[in-house]
Motif scaffolding. Structure first.
Motif, PDB file in Angstrom:
ATOM      1  N   ALA A   1      -2.781  13.833   6.603  1.00  0.00           N
ATOM      2  CA  ALA A   1      -3.612  13.122   5.618  1.00  0.00           C
ATOM      3  C   ALA A   1      -4.666  12.270   6.300  1.00  0.00           C
ATOM      4  CB  ALA A   1      -2.720  12.253   4.727  1.00  0.00           C
ATOM      5  N   GLN A   2      -4.285  11.594   7.388  1.00  0.00           N
ATOM      6  CA  GLN A   2      -5.233  10.722   8.102  1.00  0.00           C
ATOM      7  C   GLN A   2      -6.337  11.531   8.778  1.00  0.00           C
ATOM      8  OE1 GLN A   2      -2.741   8.442  10.719  1.00  0.00           O
ATOM      9  NE2 GLN A   2      -2.066   7.040   9.131  1.00  0.00           N
ATOM     10  N   ILE A   3      -5.942  12.606   9.466  1.00  0.00           N
ATOM     11  CA  ILE A   3      -6.941  13.419  10.170  1.00  0.00           C
ATOM     12  C   ILE A   3      -7.830  14.145   9.164  1.00  0.00           C
ATOM     13  CG2 ILE A   3      -7.289  15.310  11.809  1.00  0.00           C
ATOM     14  CD1 ILE A   3      -4.582  14.575  13.053  1.00  0.00           C
TER      15      ILE A   3
ATOM     16  N   GLY B   1      -6.487  23.370   6.522  1.00  0.00           N
ATOM     17  CA  GLY B   1      -6.854  22.534   5.384  1.00  0.00           C
ATOM     18  C   GLY B   1      -5.702  22.197   4.470  1.00  0.00           C
ATOM     19  N   VAL B   2      -4.717  23.099   4.376  1.00  0.00           N
ATOM     20  CA  VAL B   2      -3.569  22.880   3.498  1.00  0.00           C
ATOM     21  C   VAL B   2      -2.401  22.416   4.347  1.00  0.00           C
ATOM     22  CG1 VAL B   2      -2.041  23.920   1.785  1.00  0.00           C
ATOM     23  CG2 VAL B   2      -4.407  24.717   1.992  1.00  0.00           C
ATOM     24  N   GLN B   3      -1.780  21.317   3.965  1.00  0.00           N
ATOM     25  CA  GLN B   3      -0.732  20.744   4.799  1.00  0.00           C
ATOM     26  C   GLN B   3       0.463  21.680   4.960  1.00  0.00           C
ATOM     27  OE1 GLN B   3       2.535  18.829   4.457  1.00  0.00           O
ATOM     28  NE2 GLN B   3       2.271  18.575   6.673  1.00  0.00           N
ATOM     29  N   LYS B   4       0.739  22.493   3.942  1.00  0.00           N
ATOM     30  CA  LYS B   4       1.897  23.382   4.036  1.00  0.00           C
ATOM     31  C   LYS B   4       1.634  24.583   4.945  1.00  0.00           C
ATOM     32  CE  LYS B   4       0.830  25.714  -0.364  1.00  0.00           C
ATOM     33  NZ  LYS B   4       1.312  25.933  -1.728  1.00  0.00           N
ATOM     34  N   GLU B   5       0.404  24.698   5.492  1.00  0.00           N
ATOM     35  CA  GLU B   5       0.111  25.720   6.495  1.00  0.00           C
ATOM     36  C   GLU B   5      -0.115  25.101   7.868  1.00  0.00           C
ATOM     37  OE1 GLU B   5      -3.212  28.004   5.179  1.00  0.00           O
ATOM     38  OE2 GLU B   5      -2.195  28.788   3.407  1.00  0.00           O
TER      39      GLU B   5
ATOM     40  N   ALA C   1       2.946  15.212   7.539  1.00  0.00           N
ATOM     41  CA  ALA C   1       2.183  14.861   6.337  1.00  0.00           C
ATOM     42  C   ALA C   1       1.312  13.625   6.529  1.00  0.00           C
ATOM     43  CB  ALA C   1       3.143  14.645   5.162  1.00  0.00           C
ATOM     44  N   VAL C   2       1.857  12.588   7.173  1.00  0.00           N
ATOM     45  CA  VAL C   2       1.105  11.333   7.343  1.00  0.00           C
ATOM     46  C   VAL C   2      -0.121  11.554   8.222  1.00  0.00           C
ATOM     47  CG1 VAL C   2       1.194   8.990   8.272  1.00  0.00           C
ATOM     48  CG2 VAL C   2       3.134   9.880   6.978  1.00  0.00           C
TER      49      VAL C   2
ATOM     50  N   HIS D   1       7.326   3.573  12.300  1.00  0.00           N
ATOM     51  CA  HIS D   1       6.221   2.999  11.516  1.00  0.00           C
ATOM     52  C   HIS D   1       6.170   1.489  11.697  1.00  0.00           C
ATOM     53  CE1 HIS D   1       4.887   6.605   9.664  1.00  0.00           C
ATOM     54  NE2 HIS D   1       6.025   6.838   9.029  1.00  0.00           N
ATOM     55  N   THR D   2       7.358   0.856  11.696  1.00  0.00           N
ATOM     56  CA  THR D   2       7.413  -0.595  11.865  1.00  0.00           C
ATOM     57  C   THR D   2       6.888  -0.989  13.234  1.00  0.00           C
ATOM     58  OG1 THR D   2       9.334  -0.697  10.415  1.00  0.00           O
ATOM     59  CG2 THR D   2       8.920  -2.613  11.809  1.00  0.00           C
ATOM     60  N   ASP D   3       7.314  -0.237  14.275  1.00  0.00           N
ATOM     61  CA  ASP D   3       6.853  -0.546  15.628  1.00  0.00           C
ATOM     62  C   ASP D   3       5.347  -0.417  15.744  1.00  0.00           C
ATOM     63  OD1 ASP D   3       9.419  -1.012  16.332  1.00  0.00           O
ATOM     64  OD2 ASP D   3       9.740   0.895  17.376  1.00  0.00           O
TER      65      ASP D   3
END
Length: 994
Positions: free
Chosen positions: A370-372, A357-361, A366-367, A769-771
């Protein structure tokens, strides 16, 4: 002898009042389509027309089948009996397990709307069967089923409005009989008649307008269409949901994941489902079953932990557990709830992923995290599939049927959260036949089979939490240690990165502030004033020498003044210097600003500062000549070198002092850390030895002594291993201090290498990201191309028709030309982005620029009058022409003028002017006296996405330039012409530039 009689209300009780809600009713219709061997189901909801349409391309029905199957309740399709109807099978496809049983699905239609028109065609059979049912009649008390007429007709073609009107009249006639026989009250009669009369649709015409064609021209084609009207208003709230951001609506919760599409190697979905919600008119819609919103295989594989395996007929699990996508365990979970006897629920399998649940674990970037995580909040849960068809409501994030969140709240150490897991439980009719759905489709009947299933799964998650995710270090699980160690490693790395990012943000903020200050000073033109002031101070200092009579003293004073003056200019120049970015990456607008700053500094060095140094030389030379004093050139040069040398030595001494202090500080901290680690180890050894004193060796068995020894040594080893890891990391950091001199006598440090690698990494991320965005754009554009092709052809045909009218009607000529130009403009833009493989039927022509101005006046007249803007042109503009397509040039003028109006209105100028000019080389200039363009924006304004407009999209100038370049011209920012602040230039592109 008496018989049971069936009231009409029985159908309402079994259908509308039994089903959980409209989303569940739609789900039932999807299951019916599956049973009919359909490949596609299209749902179209027209809110303004109060019409809900569901179409499938399944087997369809003949008139006889419709009457014997669809209008017959409790058909025996799943019951083995000599009188049972044989299941309907499409022999051209793989066999499907039938999901329907009680006929509830068809009755559930009543919960969607008050009446339904059914149009169906059986495959390989000629003739189309049509039926019209009003469900309100089944709500009337006292009516028997045989009292209600249901018109059913067969046609050789698709039904038209007159056919439907005839069927409506049949129902109304039967209504009149019921009213006359006092079976219906006047109010009931009027209400139902009104509903029937409002059903105003021609199926044939309407079907031709719908997206997604279901052709029935060939004998082998078939399917069933439902046209449901007087739709229940509750459907709006089911679709729209509440105002909470990130929450899934009821429709999304129930209809997403009809098939398993999230797990790797999942079975191929049998149904392709589309749900178009037309909110305002018949042209714009939103697809409610957006596959991008739901979990994908990529999401599944990216998650932190994975669990996959099988539960046998005794409820015992055997399978794979993968922690942090690294360490894989073959794992067994026992269940003793049935004393190792065969279960009623039968064997089944499970495959799910879990996100920290916590991104730092988490090891997820990060991207993606957040989406999942956002998807998990909407759709997280364990979905139950029976023969790859979802069983409702399992998987709904609000329906925690395994009480995972309840146990999480009660048990502090419980690991799992229902919303952070996503995956599937797979059942089949063959092995799990005793798991039967409730009539209202609110899950399985809570019989012994279902209770066993729940208990097996509850036990499974409890055991997993203890085996792999226990935080209790007093009785550690070896497998849980893997998770704890990796989690701590991730947390420490995240903390280090967080600290590094914090420092990078601080440096970046200072860098941005310095750039902004520089551009502000440039805008305010304060730099020349500062230089002038410094030069005036030099003149004042030099004048003081004139009172000195001793030439030697005067000479030395002049040299000192020259040296100080140059130093002041140098110091001022250094105050403008912004060091290159270190420890952070610049990109996009900030990078372009820095490049502009570098260009501007180069210009200042070559012009402003160079002139300042020359003026100092001139002042000194003039003073020498005026006072007739003699100063050796060698002496002047020597003093200048001395001054520079002293300054360089001073800077290096200060830096050397800082380096020495840093080394001393690091040395002190390293010694302190190593001492602290040794003290911790010594304390732990003492603690273990103290425990050892309390152990009674004589009373312990040998096996217990081994366990005690292992426990005590583990306590010492844990501290020792921690210390070793920290010291190893420290050694690696110290060894990482690197420098080396290259062939050009320059030193390369590890910081430069790290920064270069960081810059390269960020650039690669941006490129990825651009691709991705471009690939998504490509997919979208291919859809646009496909959908617009026929539309474009149709518009062209209509334009040809309109041309014939405009030739004989002068009033239509202007309208025709305006539509033609704008259509070609749109078509030209589409050509930039799509491989349409077509040639536009348009010809190059000489375009008088006055015609362009007339077009612009027609377009912007009201806006210019509203904002008091004057529109002028020069004689050169009036004489000039352009060679090319109007659709290429007109949109460019429109975009530039539109921008000019916006910024003129924002400028606050009293006399707002837009001026058009052309020179002898046919270069065209568009000027205005609105807000000027900042130095740092001059190059950026043509880049896609850059804008200073509020709510702007930054596309206009970029696309305009692209269009012009495609026809051999270019759009560029020119030096502002007299009386203006901004000037754009349209010119023939340089051949060298392509």
């Amino acid at each position: 002898m008496a018989n049971f009689k069936t009231r009409a209300r029985a159908l309402d009780l079994l259908g509308r009042q039994q089903i959980a809600g409209i989303p569940t009713a739609i789900n039932e219709l999807l299951k019916n389509a599956h049973d009919a061997y359909a490949d596609r189901v299209d749902i179209d909801y027209f809110r303004m027309r109060d019409l809900f349409i569901l179409r499938d391309d399944g087997m369809g029905m003949t008139k006889r089948e419709f009457q014997e199957r669809w209008l017959t309740l409790g058909t025996e399709s799943k019951v083995k009996h000599r009188k049972s109807l044989k299941p309907r099978v499409d022999e051209t496809k793989s066999p499907r397990i039938s999901m329907g049983e009680k006929g509830i699905g068809r009755l559930a239609i009543a919960s969607i709307g008050k009446q339904v028109l059914i149009v169906t065609k059986a495959k390989n059979i000629e003739g189309i069967t049509v039926a019209l049912i009003n469900w309100q009649l089944f709500e009337i008390p006292g009516l028997n089923l045989e009292d209600i007429a249901i018109p059913v007709q067969e046609f050789k073609r698709f039904p038209e409005k007159s056919d439907i009107d005839s069927m409506k009249e049949q129902i109304i006639q039967s209504l009149t009989k019921l009213k006359d026989s006092d079976e219906l009250s006047q109010g009931e009669y009027a209400e139902i008649k009104s509903t029937i009369e409002k059903f105003d649709i021609c199926p044939k015409k309407f079907n031709n307008k719908l997206i997604g064609k279901f052709p029935w021209e060939k004998p082998e084609e078939g399917g069933t269409f439902f046209y449901i009207s007087s739709v229940d208003d509750i459907l709006h709230s089911d679709i729209d949901g509440n105002s909470k951001a990130g929450e899934a609506t009821k429709i999304e919760k129930m209809l997403m994941g009809f098939h398993d599409t999230m797990t790797p190697k999942h079975p191929a979905p049998l149904l392709e489902i589309v749900f178009r919600d037309y909110r305002s008119d018949d042209h714009e819609y939103k697809d409610l079953i957006d596959k991008q919103e739901f979990f994908s295989v990529d999401d599944f594989e990216l998650a932190d932990h994975h669990f996959e395996g099988n539960f046998d007929e005794f409820g015992q699990f055997k399978g794979m557990v993968k922690i942090y996508r690294e360490k894989t365990f073959d794992h067994i979970v026992n269940w003793r709830g049935n004393n190792f006897n065969p279960t009623r629920c039968g064997p089944f399998s499970i495959n799910f992923a879990y996100l920290q649940g916590v991104q730092k674990e988490s090891i997820v970037d990060a991207v993606n995290h957040a989406q999942i995580y956002a998807k998990s909040k909407k759709f997280g849960g364990l979905y139950v599939y029976k023969d790859n068809i979802r069983i409702l409501p399992y998987g709904d994030s609000d329906y925690d049927y395994l009480e995972i969140e309840k146990r999480r709240n009660q048990w502090f150490g419980y690991f799992f959260s229902y919303r952070r897991m996503f995956g599937v439980i797979r059942l089949s009719e063959e092995f799990n036949s005793e798991l039967k759905e409730k009539a209202g489709r609110e899950g399985f009947i809570e019989n012994k089979a279902y209770r066993q299933l729940r208990e097996i799964l509850k036990n499974f998650f409890t055991q997993l939490a203890g085996d792999f995710f226990s935080t209790d270090e007093s009785s550690p699980s070896p497998k849980a240690e893997i998770w704890r160690a990796k989690r701590n490693e991730i947390k420490q790395s995240y903390k280090a990165l967080e600290e590094r990012e914090k420092k990078a943000k601080e440096r970046k903020k200072k860098f941005e502030d310095a750039l902004n200050s520089f551009f502000i000073s440039q805008k305010e033109d304060s730099l020349p004033e500062t230089i002038d002031k410094l030069l005036k101070d030099i003149n004042l200092d030099v004048k003081s020498i004139y009172s000195e009579k001793d030439h030697d003293i005067a000479s030395q004073k002049l040299l000192d003044i020259e040296s100080r003056s140059r130093q002041k200019i140098d110091n001022f120049r250094k105050s403008l210097m912004i060091p290159a970015p270190r420890g952070f990456y610049i990109k996009g607008e900030l990078k372009r600003d820095y490049e502009t700053y570098m260009e501007e500094m180069e210009r200042l060095d070559s012009i402003v500062f160079s002139d300042a140094y020359k003026k100092i030389d001139e002042i000194v030379e003039f003073t020498i000549s005026d006072l007739a004093i003699s100063i050796s050139k060698r002496r002047r040069l020597e003093q200048a070198v001395e001054s520079i040398s002293d300054q360089a030595k001073q800077i290096n001494v200060e830096k050397r002092k800082s380096v020495t202090e840093s080394v001393t500080d690091i040395n002190k901290r390293v010694k302190s850390l190593t001492s602290e680690l040794m003290i911790d180890l010594d304390d732990q050894i003492r603690l273990v030895k103290d425990k050892f004193k309390t152990v009674s060796i004589s009373s312990e068995k040998d096996i217990d002594l081994v366990a005690t020894r292992n426990s005590l040594s583990a306590e010492i080893n844990s501290v020792s291993e921690r210390n070793t890891a920290i010291l190893d990391a420290l050694i690696r950091q110290l060894e990482g201090i690197y420098w080396e001199k290259d062939a050009n006598n320059n030193y390369i440090t590890n910081e430069q290498i790290t920064n270069a690698l960081g810059d390269e990494l960020e650039e690669l991320k941006e490129r990825v990201h651009t691709d991705v965005e471009l690939s998504q754009l490509g997919l979208a554009v291919s859809v646009i191309h496909h959908e617009f092709n026929s539309t474009v052809r149709s518009v062209r045909a209509s334009l040809r028709d309109l041309k014939a009218w405009s030739d004989v009607n002068e009033q239509l000529e202007g309208v025709y030309n305006n539509i033609k130009i704008n259509f070609e403009h749109l078509d030209g833009y589409l050509n930039l982005f799509t491989p349409l493989n077509r040639r536009l039927n348009r010809k190059a022509e000489d375009i008088k620029l006055l015609e362009v101005k007339t077009f612009l006046i027609d377009l912007f007249k009201s806006r210019m009058e509203r904002h008091n803007i004057t529109f002028k042109h020069t004689r050169g503009f009036a004489r000039a022409k352009l060679r090319g397509y109007r659709s290429s040039f007109y949109p460019v003028f429109v975009n530039v003028i539109d921008n000019a109006i916006y910024w003129l209105n924002d400028s606050g100028e009293k006399e707002k002017v837009i001026r058009l000019h052309a020179d002898k080389d046919n270069n065209i200039y568009i000027s205005n006296n609105g807000v000027g363009i900042a130095i740092q924006d001059r190059k950026k304004i043509f880049e896609l996405g850059f804008t200073r407009k509020e709510n702007g999209r930054g596309m206009g100038l970029h696309i305009s330039n692209e269009v012009l370049e495609s026809v051999g011209y270019k759009l560029e920012l020119d030096e502002p012409r007299e009386g203006s602040n901004v000037t754009f230039k349209i010119a023939v592109a340089n051949e060298n530039n392509g």
